[in-house]
Design a protein around this motif. Structure first.
Motif, mmCIF file in Angstrom:
data_model
loop_
_atom_site.group_PDB
_atom_site.id
_atom_site.type_symbol
_atom_site.label_atom_id
_atom_site.label_comp_id
_atom_site.label_asym_id
_atom_site.label_seq_id
_atom_site.Cartn_x
_atom_site.Cartn_y
_atom_site.Cartn_z
ATOM 1 N N TYR A 255 0.847 -1.193 0.000
ATOM 2 C CA TYR A 255 0.000 0.000 0.000
ATOM 3 C C TYR A 255 0.883 1.243 0.000
ATOM 4 C CZ TYR A 255 -4.369 -2.474 1.073
ATOM 5 O OH TYR A 255 -5.472 -3.275 1.025
ATOM 6 N N ASP A 256 0.672 2.128 -0.965
ATOM 7 C CA ASP A 256 1.376 3.396 -0.926
ATOM 8 C C ASP A 256 0.478 4.437 -0.251
ATOM 9 O OD1 ASP A 256 -0.546 4.125 -2.793
ATOM 10 O OD2 ASP A 256 0.800 3.946 -4.506
ATOM 11 N N LEU A 257 0.940 5.660 -0.157
ATOM 12 C CA LEU A 257 0.192 6.697 0.545
ATOM 13 C C LEU A 257 -1.183 6.914 -0.075
ATOM 14 C CD1 LEU A 257 0.042 8.917 2.678
ATOM 15 C CD2 LEU A 257 1.177 10.464 1.055
ATOM 16 N N GLN A 258 -1.234 6.908 -1.397
ATOM 17 C CA GLN A 258 -2.504 7.127 -2.070
ATOM 18 C C GLN A 258 -3.502 6.008 -1.756
ATOM 19 O OE1 GLN A 258 -2.122 7.730 -6.286
ATOM 20 N NE2 GLN A 258 -4.314 7.919 -6.635
ATOM 21 N N ASP A 259 -3.002 4.761 -1.703
ATOM 22 C CA ASP A 259 -3.868 3.627 -1.371
ATOM 23 C C ASP A 259 -4.436 3.776 0.031
ATOM 24 O OD1 ASP A 259 -3.440 2.430 -3.828
ATOM 25 O OD2 ASP A 259 -1.666 1.340 -3.125
ATOM 26 N N TRP A 260 -3.580 4.167 0.985
ATOM 27 C CA TRP A 260 -4.029 4.308 2.366
ATOM 28 C C TRP A 260 -5.007 5.467 2.514
ATOM 29 C CZ3 TRP A 260 -4.221 0.818 5.801
ATOM 30 C CH2 TRP A 260 -3.236 -0.163 5.910
ATOM 31 N N LEU A 261 -4.768 6.555 1.830
ATOM 32 C CA LEU A 261 -5.696 7.684 1.898
ATOM 33 C C LEU A 261 -7.066 7.291 1.356
ATOM 34 C CD1 LEU A 261 -3.431 10.687 0.798
ATOM 35 C CD2 LEU A 261 -4.286 10.181 3.092
ATOM 36 N N ALA A 262 -7.079 6.531 0.255
ATOM 37 C CA ALA A 262 -8.342 6.082 -0.327
ATOM 38 C C ALA A 262 -9.064 5.131 0.620
ATOM 39 C CB ALA A 262 -8.088 5.398 -1.671
ATOM 40 N N LYS A 263 -8.309 4.231 1.260
ATOM 41 C CA LYS A 263 -8.922 3.275 2.180
ATOM 42 C C LYS A 263 -9.470 3.964 3.420
ATOM 43 C CE LYS A 263 -7.670 -0.896 2.428
ATOM 44 N NZ LYS A 263 -9.026 -1.540 2.273
ATOM 45 N N VAL A 264 -8.697 4.898 3.968
ATOM 46 C CA VAL A 264 -9.167 5.632 5.150
ATOM 47 C C VAL A 264 -10.420 6.434 4.807
ATOM 48 C CG1 VAL A 264 -8.611 7.489 6.761
ATOM 49 C CG2 VAL A 264 -6.913 5.719 6.272
ATOM 50 N N PHE A 265 -10.438 7.030 3.627
ATOM 51 C CA PHE A 265 -11.621 7.783 3.203
ATOM 52 C C PHE A 265 -12.825 6.854 3.088
ATOM 53 C CE2 PHE A 265 -14.249 9.630 -0.277
ATOM 54 C CZ PHE A 265 -14.656 10.779 0.402
ATOM 55 N N GLY A 266 -12.594 5.664 2.538
ATOM 56 C CA GLY A 266 -13.674 4.668 2.441
ATOM 57 C C GLY A 266 -14.171 4.242 3.806
ATOM 58 N N TRP A 267 -13.242 4.079 4.768
ATOM 59 C CA TRP A 267 -13.624 3.742 6.142
ATOM 60 C C TRP A 267 -14.466 4.851 6.774
ATOM 61 C CZ3 TRP A 267 -8.140 1.910 8.052
ATOM 62 C CH2 TRP A 267 -7.921 0.600 7.613
ATOM 63 N N ILE A 268 -14.048 6.090 6.534
ATOM 64 C CA ILE A 268 -14.780 7.231 7.109
ATOM 65 C C ILE A 268 -16.211 7.274 6.571
ATOM 66 C CG2 ILE A 268 -14.924 9.750 7.181
ATOM 67 C CD1 ILE A 268 -11.862 9.810 7.213
ATOM 68 N N LEU A 269 -16.350 7.058 5.266
ATOM 69 C CA LEU A 269 -17.693 7.036 4.674
ATOM 70 C C LEU A 269 -18.544 5.941 5.316
ATOM 71 C CD1 LEU A 269 -16.951 7.542 0.856
ATOM 72 C CD2 LEU A 269 -17.840 9.220 2.476
ATOM 73 N N SER A 270 -17.961 4.778 5.499
ATOM 74 C CA SER A 270 -18.692 3.657 6.085
ATOM 75 C C SER A 270 -19.048 3.927 7.541
ATOM 76 C CB SER A 270 -17.863 2.379 5.983
ATOM 77 O OG SER A 270 -17.633 2.029 4.633
ATOM 78 N N THR A 271 -18.114 4.516 8.288
ATOM 79 C CA THR A 271 -18.366 4.817 9.700
ATOM 80 C C THR A 271 -19.520 5.794 9.852
ATOM 81 O OG1 THR A 271 -16.037 4.454 10.280
ATOM 82 C CG2 THR A 271 -17.366 5.754 11.817
ATOM 83 N N LEU A 272 -19.504 6.848 9.049
ATOM 84 C CA LEU A 272 -20.594 7.830 9.093
ATOM 85 C C LEU A 272 -21.921 7.178 8.717
ATOM 86 C CD1 LEU A 272 -18.825 10.917 7.471
ATOM 87 C CD2 LEU A 272 -19.298 10.547 9.898
ATOM 88 N N ALA A 273 -21.881 6.264 7.758
ATOM 89 C CA ALA A 273 -23.103 5.578 7.332
ATOM 90 C C ALA A 273 -23.648 4.692 8.447
ATOM 91 C CB ALA A 273 -22.822 4.750 6.081
ATOM 92 N N VAL A 274 -22.773 3.946 9.092
ATOM 93 C CA VAL A 274 -23.202 3.043 10.172
ATOM 94 C C VAL A 274 -23.783 3.835 11.335
ATOM 95 C CG1 VAL A 274 -22.385 1.373 11.893
ATOM 96 C CG2 VAL A 274 -21.586 1.225 9.527
ATOM 97 N N MET A 275 -23.246 5.017 11.588
ATOM 98 C CA MET A 275 -23.739 5.850 12.687
ATOM 99 C C MET A 275 -25.161 6.347 12.447
ATOM 100 S SD MET A 275 -20.411 8.142 13.768
ATOM 101 C CE MET A 275 -21.367 9.041 15.010
ATOM 102 N N LEU A 276 -25.628 6.303 11.209
ATOM 103 C CA LEU A 276 -27.010 6.711 10.923
ATOM 104 C C LEU A 276 -28.010 5.737 11.526
ATOM 105 C CD1 LEU A 276 -26.707 7.939 7.230
ATOM 106 C CD2 LEU A 276 -27.021 9.332 9.279
ATOM 107 N N GLY A 277 -27.580 4.515 11.793
ATOM 108 C CA GLY A 277 -28.421 3.559 12.491
ATOM 109 C C GLY A 277 -29.172 2.593 11.590
ATOM 110 N N ALA A 278 -29.520 1.433 12.167
ATOM 111 C CA ALA A 278 -30.216 0.388 11.421
ATOM 112 C C ALA A 278 -31.601 0.824 10.927
ATOM 113 C CB ALA A 278 -30.321 -0.874 12.284
ATOM 114 N N PRO A 279 -32.407 1.549 11.725
ATOM 115 C CA PRO A 279 -33.728 1.968 11.215
ATOM 116 C C PRO A 279 -33.642 2.774 9.922
ATOM 117 C CG PRO A 279 -33.629 2.284 13.588
ATOM 118 C CD PRO A 279 -32.244 1.933 13.145
ATOM 119 N N PHE A 280 -32.646 3.668 9.855
ATOM 120 C CA PHE A 280 -32.482 4.497 8.662
ATOM 121 C C PHE A 280 -32.209 3.634 7.441
ATOM 122 C CE2 PHE A 280 -29.755 6.724 5.641
ATOM 123 C CZ PHE A 280 -30.464 7.893 5.423
#
Length: 313
Positions: A255-280
């Motif tokens: 993984y180079d820096l660009q790969d890690w930045l893309a993965k972290v960004f993907g994680w952030i998107l997923s984390t924010l989505a999960v925080m919306l909750g199961a009912p949503f």
């Protein structure tokens, strides 16, 4: 009719978010119970309004409050033993009995109960105003205290939700990283793999057909077998480190820096989505799947609308 892949990809993402949100909800409830968040918030909020030390100690030492608290070797209730919930009328009874000193307020007027209060406290100001509004009648005094307590509990609910948001964010981030739930990678995988795309849509249909919701906005209950099968479909691909990469030093070293930045960004998107909750996400899945299947699934909870004889709402 050809189904646009973007619909399948969206359904797949929503399914992933729903599954992870259900897992996050269970973890949040376990953490909140272990930390006794409800009891702590209730204890601190009640202590704030009972700013007369003598009254506060007498209130928590009353038999009524001790009966609602966790067992303790002492008669004094602490933040560790405080109840998680107190009804307004019970709070009023405990407070009035504390003010009455003898524990029996019958025959006493509110003005008499307030004579022993410490001067210059917020509690004195509030109770005097309540007594004034109650026309110095004990029954109306109780009702006024109950209304005041309910208002305080509304504020306490906000405090509890803020604490729970922190817990939810941490648990969501932990789940996302452990599952390598990278939104960008998941979208790419579903887009490129026709078999996977078909599989996640079928699992989404199965989840909806075997789910129930007790009330609007509640966390959906999904059949355990269906949920386990859904996890099996998503793991180890598109979820899981073994499907998207590996945890070895050699593999991560690619993984180079660009790969890690893309993965972290993907994680952030997923984390924010999960925080919306199961009912949503359950509601979103109910809206999306019928678009693909040309009508509501049999057995899927639906929202009914009043329709005129001519077919217009």
């Amino acid at each position: 009719m050809s189904i646009p892949p973007i619909i399948d990809i969206t359904i797949g993402l929503v399914l992933v978010y729903l599954v992870l949100s259900l897992l996050s909800t269970s973890i949040n409830e376990a953490i909140a119970g272990f930390l006794r968040l409800r009891g702590k918030v209730l204890f601190h909020e009640i202590n704030k309004i009972l700013d007369d030390t003598q009254v506060r100690e007498g209130f928590w030492a009353s038999g009524l409050m001790r009966s609602f608290s966790r067992p303790s070797t002492t008669q004094h209730i602490s933040v560790k033993t405080a109840p998680s919930y107190v009804e307004a009328h019970m709070f009023s009874k405990a407070l009035v009995s504390t003010l009455a000193k003898t524990g029996d307020a019958k025959g006493q007027k509110p003005s008499e109960l307030l004579q022993g209060l410490g001067k210059g406290t917020g509690l004195e100001d509030v109770l005097k105003q309540i007594a004034l509004d109650a026309d110095n009648k004990l029954e109306l005094f109780h009702s006024g205290i109950e209304a005041w307590f309910n208002a305080v509990m509304d504020r306490a609910s906000g405090v509890y939700k803020r604490h729970l948001t922190v817990v939810s964010g941490l648990s969501a981030a932990l789940i996302v990283v452990m599952a390598d739930a990278d939104t960008l990678e998941i979208s790419k995988s579903i887009w490129q793999d026709d078999a996977l795309r078909q599989a996640v849509v079928e699992k989404a249909q199965a989840v909806l057909s075997n789910a129930s919701v007790s009330e609007t906005g509640a966390v959906p209950t999904v059949d355990a077998t269906v949920l386990n099968n859904t996890f099996s479909t998503l793991m180890p691909h598109p979820l899981g480190w073994s499907g998207n990469g590996c945890m070895t030093t050699a593999c991560l070293g690619d993984y180079d820096l660009q790969d890690w930045l893309a993965k972290v960004f993907g994680w952030i998107l997923s984390t924010l989505a999960v925080m919306l909750g199961a009912p949503f996400w359950f509601d979103r899945l109910q809206q999306l799947v019928p678009l693909r299947t040309s009508g509501p699934l049999r057995g899927t909870p639906t929202t009914h609308q009043n329709v005129s004889p001519h077919g217009t709402p």
